[in-house]
Motif scaffolding. Sequence first.
Motif, PDB file in Angstrom:
ATOM      1  N   TYR A 120       0.820  -1.208   0.000  1.00 43.10           N
ATOM      2  CA  TYR A 120       0.000   0.000   0.000  1.00 43.10           C
ATOM      3  C   TYR A 120       0.859   1.265   0.000  1.00 43.10           C
ATOM      4  O   TYR A 120       0.335   2.364  -0.086  1.00 43.10           O
ATOM      5  CB  TYR A 120      -0.914   0.016   1.227  1.00 43.10           C
ATOM      6  N   MET A 121       2.160   1.092   0.129  1.00 46.56           N
ATOM      7  CA  MET A 121       3.068   2.249   0.186  1.00 46.56           C
ATOM      8  C   MET A 121       4.025   2.256  -0.997  1.00 46.56           C
ATOM      9  O   MET A 121       5.084   2.856  -0.949  1.00 46.56           O
ATOM     10  CB  MET A 121       3.871   2.209   1.491  1.00 46.56           C
ATOM     11  N   SER A 122       3.666   1.583  -2.086  1.00 45.61           N
ATOM     12  CA  SER A 122       4.588   1.390  -3.205  1.00 45.61           C
ATOM     13  C   SER A 122       4.947   2.684  -3.905  1.00 45.61           C
ATOM     14  O   SER A 122       5.933   2.728  -4.646  1.00 45.61           O
ATOM     15  CB  SER A 122       3.989   0.405  -4.209  1.00 45.61           C
ATOM     16  N   ASN A 123       4.190   3.725  -3.714  1.00 47.60           N
ATOM     17  CA  ASN A 123       4.480   5.003  -4.365  1.00 47.60           C
ATOM     18  C   ASN A 123       5.364   5.907  -3.518  1.00 47.60           C
ATOM     19  O   ASN A 123       5.622   7.054  -3.882  1.00 47.60           O
ATOM     20  CB  ASN A 123       3.179   5.739  -4.694  1.00 47.60           C
ATOM     21  N   TYR A 124       5.803   5.388  -2.359  1.00 51.96           N
ATOM     22  CA  TYR A 124       6.569   6.217  -1.440  1.00 51.96           C
ATOM     23  C   TYR A 124       7.953   5.611  -1.182  1.00 51.96           C
ATOM     24  O   TYR A 124       8.138   4.394  -1.266  1.00 51.96           O
ATOM     25  CB  TYR A 124       5.836   6.375  -0.105  1.00 51.96           C
ATOM     26  N   HIS A 125       8.857   6.479  -0.837  1.00 49.45           N
ATOM     27  CA  HIS A 125      10.183   6.106  -0.323  1.00 49.45           C
ATOM     28  C   HIS A 125      11.074   5.404  -1.349  1.00 49.45           C
ATOM     29  O   HIS A 125      12.199   5.039  -1.019  1.00 49.45           O
ATOM     30  CB  HIS A 125      10.063   5.207   0.906  1.00 49.45           C
ATOM     31  N   GLY A 126      10.603   5.190  -2.553  1.00 51.61           N
ATOM     32  CA  GLY A 126      11.431   4.543  -3.564  1.00 51.61           C
ATOM     33  C   GLY A 126      11.822   3.138  -3.196  1.00 51.61           C
ATOM     34  O   GLY A 126      12.873   2.640  -3.592  1.00 51.61           O
ATOM     35  N   ALA A 127      10.967   2.431  -2.427  1.00 49.82           N
ATOM     36  CA  ALA A 127      11.321   1.097  -1.943  1.00 49.82           C
ATOM     37  C   ALA A 127      11.126   0.059  -3.040  1.00 49.82           C
ATOM     38  O   ALA A 127      10.337   0.235  -3.966  1.00 49.82           O
ATOM     39  CB  ALA A 127      10.461   0.729  -0.731  1.00 49.82           C
ATOM     40  N   ASP A 128      11.863  -1.039  -2.943  1.00 50.08           N
ATOM     41  CA  ASP A 128      11.746  -2.148  -3.882  1.00 50.08           C
ATOM     42  C   ASP A 128      10.708  -3.122  -3.335  1.00 50.08           C
ATOM     43  O   ASP A 128      10.911  -3.754  -2.309  1.00 50.08           O
ATOM     44  CB  ASP A 128      13.095  -2.859  -4.020  1.00 50.08           C
ATOM     45  N   HIS A 129       9.601  -3.242  -4.024  1.00 53.25           N
ATOM     46  CA  HIS A 129       8.522  -4.096  -3.550  1.00 53.25           C
ATOM     47  C   HIS A 129       8.340  -5.314  -4.445  1.00 53.25           C
ATOM     48  O   HIS A 129       7.248  -5.843  -4.591  1.00 53.25           O
ATOM     49  CB  HIS A 129       7.207  -3.308  -3.486  1.00 53.25           C
ATOM     50  N   SER A 130       9.402  -5.738  -5.060  1.00 55.03           N
ATOM     51  CA  SER A 130       9.305  -6.882  -5.973  1.00 55.03           C
ATOM     52  C   SER A 130       8.849  -8.141  -5.249  1.00 55.03           C
ATOM     53  O   SER A 130       8.222  -9.019  -5.836  1.00 55.03           O
ATOM     54  CB  SER A 130      10.653  -7.132  -6.647  1.00 55.03           C
ATOM     55  N   ALA A 131       9.159  -8.249  -3.959  1.00 52.75           N
ATOM     56  CA  ALA A 131       8.776  -9.447  -3.207  1.00 52.75           C
ATOM     57  C   ALA A 131       7.272  -9.589  -3.112  1.00 52.75           C
ATOM     58  O   ALA A 131       6.755 -10.687  -2.961  1.00 52.75           O
ATOM     59  CB  ALA A 131       9.386  -9.405  -1.802  1.00 52.75           C
ATOM     60  N   ALA A 132       6.585  -8.455  -3.206  1.00 53.87           N
ATOM     61  CA  ALA A 132       5.129  -8.485  -3.081  1.00 53.87           C
ATOM     62  C   ALA A 132       4.437  -8.414  -4.424  1.00 53.87           C
ATOM     63  O   ALA A 132       3.240  -8.206  -4.500  1.00 53.87           O
ATOM     64  CB  ALA A 132       4.657  -7.329  -2.195  1.00 53.87           C
ATOM     65  N   ALA A 133       5.203  -8.588  -5.511  1.00 55.38           N
ATOM     66  CA  ALA A 133       4.631  -8.401  -6.845  1.00 55.38           C
ATOM     67  C   ALA A 133       3.481  -9.363  -7.102  1.00 55.38           C
ATOM     68  O   ALA A 133       2.447  -8.983  -7.646  1.00 55.38           O
ATOM     69  CB  ALA A 133       5.718  -8.587  -7.907  1.00 55.38           C
ATOM     70  N   GLY A 134       3.663 -10.626  -6.709  1.00 54.45           N
ATOM     71  CA  GLY A 134       2.610 -11.599  -6.957  1.00 54.45           C
ATOM     72  C   GLY A 134       1.338 -11.258  -6.219  1.00 54.45           C
ATOM     73  O   GLY A 134       0.244 -11.318  -6.769  1.00 54.45           O
ATOM     74  N   HIS A 135       1.502 -10.871  -4.948  1.00 56.76           N
ATOM     75  CA  HIS A 135       0.322 -10.509  -4.160  1.00 56.76           C
ATOM     76  C   HIS A 135      -0.322  -9.245  -4.700  1.00 56.76           C
ATOM     77  O   HIS A 135      -1.543  -9.129  -4.730  1.00 56.76           O
ATOM     78  CB  HIS A 135       0.714 -10.323  -2.695  1.00 56.76           C
ATOM     79  N   GLU A 136       0.501  -8.284  -5.129  1.00 62.01           N
ATOM     80  CA  GLU A 136      -0.030  -7.036  -5.656  1.00 62.01           C
ATOM     81  C   GLU A 136      -0.830  -7.306  -6.925  1.00 62.01           C
ATOM     82  O   GLU A 136      -1.894  -6.724  -7.142  1.00 62.01           O
ATOM     83  CB  GLU A 136       1.120  -6.063  -5.944  1.00 62.01           C
TER      84      GLU A 136
END
Length: 355
Positions: free
Chosen positions: A321-337
Amino acid sequence: MRQTILAVLSLSTMTALLTGCGGDMVLLNSKGPVAQGQSDLMMTAIYLMLLVVIPSIIMALWFGWKYRASNKGADYKPTWTHSTAIEIVVWGIPVIIIGILAWLTWWGSHKYDPYRPLEADKAPLTVQVIAEQFKWIFVYPEQEIATINEIRFPLDTPVALRITSNFTMNSFFIPSLGGQIYAMAGMQTHLNLLATEASPAEGYRGFSSNYSGYGFSQMRFRAHAVTDDQFAQWVSAVKAGNGTSVNPNAVQKTVLDQAEFATLRDGNRGKHQIEALIAKANTPEEKAAAEAMKPYPTKPHPVTYYSSVEQGLFESVINNYMSNYHGADHSAAAGHEATSEAHADVEHATASQGE
């Protein structure tokens, strides 16, 4: 008079029913220092307010009796306008009580701050809590296991709960151990609890105290406060894939990863909502889409144990839910997203058909 007596009896009956016919008043029957402290604060505030309420009721009844029309001996002072003594009493006592309540509120809000770690001889047990659609998921990052709708922890050990939500806002609440705190998507709240008494065989009641949709009433879980040895045995059994040896009614599974996590969302709409969508469908495609929907559950999700859990699962839920912030790498949650986006597309496509 007869109507007054009936009204009093009716209210008394309703009070007894609402408290479980004189049963366990859980907020006043605390099993830990946090809940006990909060209960003491609540009762102290009630007692202080009764210092005004009870005398006021007594004086109202006494004045009505003393100055009734048939009492010719009562004083009659049509020119009376002021009494310094009365002013001091009716203003001074409430001001003092409000001052005491204000101090208790300030002291209690700091003493029992849910974010404040509890003082104990044992190191705290960290448990990550995820409010999923109409169920509670508990992740033990140190033990590397996870559960659904059941949480276990040792007696006299602080439990540091880290709480978030994977859908709408909910409220995590174990009345026997402490106050409620909200679970919100994209955020993390903290709650520190401690149990000083072993829970009954069925565990302490836990639930969501914030309405969140058709399946809200099914968001119930059990909290078990056990001995250190019992907790260690339970963890070992779950990790070995044999958690049902501790709880025969539970379901044992292997790993809680992103793929498994994506399957835990129950249903698309309420039963009546789906029926309305089917009835209002204008095309075969719309009708087929509505018929493919699953209704929200009518029973709580069964207690489920996972012998292992994907590292960083809790953080990935927040980051989703915070993928647009902080420039974090959220690839681990790609499937769930991706699964969440697909679910959102279905919701959006059917929302225009009416609820």
